[in-house]
Design a protein around this motif. Structure first.
Motif, mmCIF file in Angstrom:
data_model
loop_
_atom_site.group_PDB
_atom_site.id
_atom_site.type_symbol
_atom_site.label_atom_id
_atom_site.label_comp_id
_atom_site.label_asym_id
_atom_site.label_seq_id
_atom_site.Cartn_x
_atom_site.Cartn_y
_atom_site.Cartn_z
ATOM 1 N N ARG A 60 -2.336 6.225 9.781
ATOM 2 C CA ARG A 60 -3.147 7.075 8.923
ATOM 3 C C ARG A 60 -3.389 8.422 9.584
ATOM 4 O O ARG A 60 -3.532 8.501 10.798
ATOM 5 C CB ARG A 60 -4.495 6.411 8.654
ATOM 6 C CG ARG A 60 -4.395 5.245 7.721
ATOM 7 C CD ARG A 60 -5.657 4.410 7.800
ATOM 8 N NE ARG A 60 -5.481 3.184 7.073
ATOM 9 C CZ ARG A 60 -5.923 2.987 5.822
ATOM 10 N NH1 ARG A 60 -6.569 3.957 5.188
ATOM 11 N NH2 ARG A 60 -5.723 1.843 5.224
ATOM 12 N N GLY B 249 4.213 2.111 2.243
ATOM 13 C CA GLY B 249 3.061 1.409 1.693
ATOM 14 C C GLY B 249 3.226 -0.098 1.653
ATOM 15 O O GLY B 249 2.305 -0.807 1.233
ATOM 16 N N LYS C 33 -9.947 11.652 3.895
ATOM 17 C CA LYS C 33 -9.392 11.114 2.660
ATOM 18 C C LYS C 33 -10.291 11.478 1.482
ATOM 19 O O LYS C 33 -11.387 12.025 1.682
ATOM 20 C CB LYS C 33 -9.203 9.599 2.763
ATOM 21 C CG LYS C 33 -10.475 8.838 3.083
ATOM 22 C CD LYS C 33 -10.184 7.359 3.342
ATOM 23 C CE LYS C 33 -11.508 6.593 3.525
ATOM 24 N NZ LYS C 33 -11.289 5.160 3.725
ATOM 25 N N PHE D 56 -9.858 3.813 -5.903
ATOM 26 C CA PHE D 56 -8.821 4.014 -4.881
ATOM 27 C C PHE D 56 -9.198 5.205 -4.019
ATOM 28 O O PHE D 56 -10.081 6.000 -4.370
ATOM 29 C CB PHE D 56 -7.444 4.226 -5.527
ATOM 30 C CG PHE D 56 -7.366 5.409 -6.459
ATOM 31 C CD1 PHE D 56 -7.119 6.700 -5.969
ATOM 32 C CD2 PHE D 56 -7.533 5.253 -7.844
ATOM 33 C CE1 PHE D 56 -7.050 7.793 -6.832
ATOM 34 C CE2 PHE D 56 -7.469 6.345 -8.703
ATOM 35 C CZ PHE D 56 -7.227 7.620 -8.195
ATOM 36 N N TYR E 30 -0.341 2.580 -1.033
ATOM 37 C CA TYR E 30 -0.482 1.933 0.266
ATOM 38 C C TYR E 30 -1.145 0.567 0.063
ATOM 39 O O TYR E 30 -2.288 0.484 -0.383
ATOM 40 C CB TYR E 30 -1.324 2.822 1.181
ATOM 41 C CG TYR E 30 -1.393 2.331 2.598
ATOM 42 C CD1 TYR E 30 -0.337 2.572 3.477
ATOM 43 C CD2 TYR E 30 -2.497 1.625 3.051
ATOM 44 C CE1 TYR E 30 -0.398 2.116 4.789
ATOM 45 C CE2 TYR E 30 -2.557 1.166 4.362
ATOM 46 C CZ TYR E 30 -1.504 1.411 5.220
ATOM 47 O OH TYR E 30 -1.550 0.958 6.516
ATOM 48 N N HIS E 31 -0.398 -0.479 0.368
ATOM 49 C CA HIS E 31 -0.915 -1.854 0.248
ATOM 50 C C HIS E 31 -1.545 -2.095 -1.126
ATOM 51 O O HIS E 31 -2.662 -2.612 -1.223
ATOM 52 C CB HIS E 31 -1.930 -2.154 1.353
ATOM 53 C CG HIS E 31 -1.301 -2.164 2.724
ATOM 54 N ND1 HIS E 31 -1.951 -2.615 3.839
ATOM 55 C CD2 HIS E 31 -0.067 -1.798 3.157
ATOM 56 C CE1 HIS E 31 -1.151 -2.504 4.896
ATOM 57 N NE2 HIS E 31 -0.005 -2.007 4.494
ATOM 58 N N GLU F 196 -4.385 4.543 -1.965
ATOM 59 C CA GLU F 196 -4.718 3.221 -1.424
ATOM 60 C C GLU F 196 -5.759 2.577 -2.331
ATOM 61 O O GLU F 196 -6.927 2.973 -2.327
ATOM 62 C CB GLU F 196 -5.278 3.337 -0.009
ATOM 63 C CG GLU F 196 -5.627 1.965 0.567
ATOM 64 C CD GLU F 196 -6.185 2.015 1.985
ATOM 65 O OE1 GLU F 196 -6.663 3.082 2.419
ATOM 66 O OE2 GLU F 196 -6.135 0.959 2.656
ATOM 67 N N HIS G 277 3.256 -3.947 2.365
ATOM 68 C CA HIS G 277 2.267 -4.760 3.051
ATOM 69 C C HIS G 277 2.860 -5.436 4.274
ATOM 70 O O HIS G 277 2.189 -5.631 5.282
ATOM 71 C CB HIS G 277 1.755 -5.801 2.042
ATOM 72 C CG HIS G 277 0.800 -6.786 2.599
ATOM 73 N ND1 HIS G 277 1.139 -8.094 2.822
ATOM 74 C CD2 HIS G 277 -0.479 -6.647 3.000
ATOM 75 C CE1 HIS G 277 0.100 -8.731 3.315
ATOM 76 N NE2 HIS G 277 -0.894 -7.876 3.428
#
Lengths: 444, 444
Positions: free
Chosen positions: A21, A99, A269, A278, A385-386, A301, A101
């Motif tokens: 990150r 992104g 962020k 998100f 992301y995930h 995310e 997992h």
């Protein structure tokens, strides 16, 4: 299956990708526009994070603003297919995305944004792309479809399946898998990526599996046969959707990112002040096996794992899925047909039970014997992301909401017919359609 | 036919409408927004005249700005149909509009903007509207279609045909016409209005006329029969269009009207400095037979009469029309299938011959015996002032541009199939499709 696993482990080692990150302001090559606050790549390509103003009069939440990804170019998601005596085989790729997992996922033969294939980032050419840009083989599917309308502003990709002969060279990282193998892999968590799933959904029905005993699988196989009937004729379904699309009263307007309300830039962020929905985060990616060896980018995310489910029901021996005419602000055409349930349950924890999405509890509380499919799958790892959803297919004998104006029971051959055209089925419904199709391969 | 003429003359007298030009700044109820210059109704409803910025890299004209009408609401254009022993009959309306060239025109049963039927202007309720909002009869067509993409920003209307029994009251100004009568009226200049034509195009094939001698009409009747073949399979056509829509590199952005370049406000209207294209004018309307008795509004007044034509050709005894994948900046989905020729010839008078639209001279110079249809028809008289196109259907034995990437020969049953879905055929192609259909009624 063990064989496929070994292939994957080998690719995973070779294409090791580290993702860390990074505060949004430290993304090299990406800048915040001084006047709008929009986050754009210095080349003007790839995508932009901007704001969206949504007005939805008469609804529980009747207006909001949010960040959204604007990626106006149409990319290509393509699978090469060959038909051998033993059945169709698909050329799949083991591909890692920042992104993801848990490492590489089973991906289409080609997964190329336009920036990607016009070489904006000056990387290596995209393998097999010419099979889709100038097809010499038979084109089995070729249709632009939308992607997540909550996160993307009018994003669409061209979904293609092209049939080739046997003489296609298999490059490193690619592999021919039988359709049955791909179906089997759809039962493994986080393994078949979103791009592969949407292309699989657009694949027309190839051959007809033998009907087994008269059970769920037989009703499913009949459901994919266009000679079978359906609860509502296709013209009735089209008219229902035309009516909703003509009368739904939503308006959306792109706005500068610095004009969104209730979202704040903190800790590098952008997050909603409730902590829900998100975040927009930044990442730095270092990769061995990609077109370029390192880059930075913003990503979405999501907070929490979603639940995405079809209720399915046998009507006259033909399996039907309950689809929902759903509004998402980023759709090109306002409303698309979505799964019966599509939500992040945690977003409703603070609300009274009456505010919970319809059928969510019916799905989550279904007896184990009625759950036909239940796997957590990842959304597009190049932008999200995930981002993970628990996909479920739950059988019911009852119609839980007869005549509800926003829901209709569709036979799968109707879904297949609609998938020849753009913007009828949303990306989550396409995933569930591919998952449902995979159950034709499974033993009863 | 004489009978229909008398009905029209009687309506024309009763619904006398006077239209006078008025400077844009003197339109009561309409204002120019101080910051954007956009022209809007004080209610915020109806439509807005705003600007559009178009970028089209690589084309002869690679960027321009223009005024455009933004009318985001979806209206209803609906025709009631009944099927008697003598064949289908349509409930048509004699309706006057301020932009009409010569009095009332044959119009659909219902022609209602959303402002119209939600009664923004507090007028009388729209007759027969309930048949379309809550159909009790069989819905034969129900599809949103685009309108002029050069003048409207993402305008679309819901085109509907609903079948009813015989017991519908016929109100003043309405009349049941047989399909053959309507077909005959399509040969009369400026008589069947654009809204009626687009709905007629979306009407599915009703019954099968007997094949006559083996000539043009027989090839046309076969062309509307889905059991007949076609030069390209429908999947091939869809893939062709998907490819063009995915790769065409146009971007459009709504901008304030006061930021358009090369357009000037002089003499109470807005005109392009070349004197070409169109003007935005103001009008005052006084009417006896409308929902309200007087109003003012801006309109688009095109410069020059257009030429809109299908080249048609018999392939294997089945008539095919040469469609053009055409970009217009206001389309919801970038590219739609358009007539072979669609232009205003006068716009090319100052340019070298090589700049003239493809096939224009082939159409204008066709021998009289090959011209199957040739009538001047009006475009929507509610927004466009004296907007007229000469519609032609010209038969050819040769393919004038084999393999041209932007053109394809389609059988009419393919056009009918595509018209079940939104945004495949543009409004001019829909008019020509209705005109071509009318030739099935004509004697050879």
């Amino acid at each position: 299956m063990l064989d496929v696993r070994n292939w994957f482990e080998e690719v995973a080692e070779r294409t090791a990708m580290t993702v860390e990150r990074l505060p949004l302001d430290e993304l090299g090559g990406w800048s915040r526009c001084a006047s709008t606050g929009n986050i754009r790549h210095d080349s003007g390509k790839f995508f932009t994070v901007q704001g969206l103003d949504v007005r939805f009069p008469g609804r529980a939440v009747d207006a909001w603003t949010q960040p959204i990804i604007n990626q106006p170019e149409v990319g290509i998601l393509g699978i090469l297919i060959r038909r051998l005596d033993g059945g169709p085989q698909l050329l799949m790729q083991a591909k890692n995305e920042p992104g993801n997992h848990d490492g590489p996922q089973v991906s289409p033969t080609v997964q190329a944004t336009r920036s990607n294939y016009t070489r904006v980032h000056k990387g290596r050419p995209v393998p097999y792309l010419e099979h889709f840009r100038n097809p010499s083989g038979r084109v089995l599917a070729d249709v632009r479809q939308s992607e997540q309308g909550a996160w993307f502003y009018r994003k669409r990709n061209r979904n293609m399946v092209v049939e080739v002969g046997e003489d296609v060279e298999v490059l490193d990282g690619f592999r021919w898998l039988t359709l049955e193998q791909v179906h089997g892999l759809l039962a493994v968590p986080d393994l078949v990526n979103m791009d592969a799933r949407t292309v699989l959904a657009c694949l027309p029905v190839l051959g007809r599996p033998a009907l087994g005993a008269d059970g769920f699988r037989a009703a499913l196989i009949r459901s994919r046969d266009p000679r079978q009937g359906a609860e509502h004729g296709i013209d009735e379904v089209l008219s229902w959707l035309s009516g909703i699309r003509s009368t739904v009263d939503i308006s959306t307007e792109p706005i500068p990112l610095n004009r969104i309300r209730h979202w704040h830039r903190t800790g590098g962020k952008i997050s909603h002040e409730s902590g829900r929905f998100f975040d927009i985060i930044g990442v730095r990616v270092v990769s061995a096996g990609r077109e370029v060896t390192g880059w930075t980018q913003p990503m979405i995310e999501p907070i929490g794992t979603g639940v995405v489910a079809f209720l399915v029901r046998r009507i006259g021996g033909v399996l039907h899925a309950l689809v929902h005419a759903r509004v998402e602000p980023g759709y090109t055409d306002v409303v698309e047909l979505a799964p019966t349930v599509q939500c992040v349950p945690a977003n409703y924890d603070h609300l009274p039970p009456a505010a919970r999405p319809l059928f969510l509890d019916a799905v989550l509380g279904a007896p184990p014997g009625r759950i036909r499919y239940d796997t957590v799958l990842s959304e597009e790892g190049g932008r999200f992301y995930h981002a993970r959803n628990r996909y479920l297919i739950v059988e019911t004998d009852e119609d839980p909401a007869p005549g509800h104006p926003d829901f209709r029971w569709l036979a799968m051959h109707q879904v297949v017919e609609l998938l020849r055209h753009s913007y009828y089925l949303n990306v989550q419904a396409r995933t569930l359609s591919a998952c449902l199709d995979s159950l034709t391969s499974a033993a009863e």
